[in-house]
Design a protein around this motif. Sequence first.
Motif, mmCIF file in Angstrom:
data_model
loop_
_atom_site.group_PDB
_atom_site.id
_atom_site.type_symbol
_atom_site.label_atom_id
_atom_site.label_comp_id
_atom_site.label_asym_id
_atom_site.label_seq_id
_atom_site.Cartn_x
_atom_site.Cartn_y
_atom_site.Cartn_z
ATOM 1 N N ARG A 15 0.853 -1.188 0.000
ATOM 2 C CA ARG A 15 0.000 0.000 0.000
ATOM 3 C C ARG A 15 0.893 1.243 0.000
ATOM 4 O O ARG A 15 1.676 1.447 0.925
ATOM 5 N N LEU A 16 0.772 2.067 -1.052
ATOM 6 C CA LEU A 16 1.551 3.300 -1.157
ATOM 7 C C LEU A 16 0.625 4.442 -1.552
ATOM 8 O O LEU A 16 -0.073 4.356 -2.569
ATOM 9 N N ALA A 17 0.618 5.485 -0.766
ATOM 10 C CA ALA A 17 -0.169 6.693 -1.064
ATOM 11 C C ALA A 17 -1.605 6.359 -1.453
ATOM 12 O O ALA A 17 -2.150 6.899 -2.405
ATOM 13 N N GLY A 18 -2.201 5.416 -0.737
ATOM 14 C CA GLY A 18 -3.607 5.108 -0.935
ATOM 15 C C GLY A 18 -3.943 4.108 -2.030
ATOM 16 O O GLY A 18 -5.106 3.884 -2.323
ATOM 17 N N THR A 19 -2.939 3.528 -2.664
ATOM 18 C CA THR A 19 -3.216 2.518 -3.701
ATOM 19 C C THR A 19 -2.371 1.275 -3.468
ATOM 20 O O THR A 19 -1.299 1.344 -2.863
ATOM 21 N N ARG A 46 8.860 3.361 -3.393
ATOM 22 C CA ARG A 46 8.075 4.523 -2.959
ATOM 23 C C ARG A 46 7.403 5.109 -4.188
ATOM 24 O O ARG A 46 7.687 4.714 -5.311
ATOM 25 N N LYS A 47 6.512 6.052 -3.972
ATOM 26 C CA LYS A 47 5.847 6.703 -5.096
ATOM 27 C C LYS A 47 6.538 8.032 -5.366
ATOM 28 O O LYS A 47 6.696 8.855 -4.482
ATOM 29 N N GLY A 49 6.316 11.557 -6.827
ATOM 30 C CA GLY A 49 5.258 12.507 -7.144
ATOM 31 C C GLY A 49 3.872 11.991 -6.789
ATOM 32 O O GLY A 49 2.902 12.376 -7.406
ATOM 33 N N LYS A 50 3.779 11.112 -5.838
ATOM 34 C CA LYS A 50 2.524 10.521 -5.352
ATOM 35 C C LYS A 50 1.768 9.729 -6.413
ATOM 36 O O LYS A 50 0.603 9.424 -6.253
ATOM 37 N N ILE A 51 2.440 9.392 -7.519
ATOM 38 C CA ILE A 51 1.748 8.680 -8.587
ATOM 39 C C ILE A 51 2.525 7.449 -9.050
ATOM 40 O O ILE A 51 2.008 6.350 -9.058
#
Length: 186
Positions: A15-19, A46-47, A49-51
Amino acid sequence: RTGQIVGVAIFDAVRLAGTNVTRATLHNAGFMKRNRITIGSKISVRKAGKIIPKVVGVVSGQGDPDFPTKCPSCKGAAKLVKGGESKVGEMLELVCTAAECSAQNVSSLCHYLATFGVLGLGDSRVAQLVNGGAVDTPADFYRLDVDTAVGCGLSRRQALLAVAAIHMVPAPDKMEDEDLENQIDA
């Protein structure tokens, strides 16, 4: 498009940044070699840019990567090619050397479409048209008709949308099939 074969890490979901993430690019062969990433390596992700999932290091299980000698797409010869130096070390790319690689052709055709602003035709649709024998060069897109696209395995609606995208019909996905055919034939 360039023949570069990029490795992808496939791992148990995290689970990373909600996905939930199960895949991340390994950038290039040089990254894999420098970090000694191989099958079974335990990696840190890790993600960016949160994507985009990004491999940032190896926790355990390092070893020398075993690079394929054949292109996964066309089965032509694949080889390691030295690029240049970067801030992080030597650039090393795994590339397909086959001139007739279908994946390179599909990627080149998609790049052509994107350059001209054609929207709605992605890799999978273009691959269907190439594999079906309807498209081999950019010029073939402009000879493409709905029935030929259907013959390549697209549904009638998919074929209408593909041809409409090539003809740059505005908002084809919001039109009924009959109206769309009239726009294409106009």
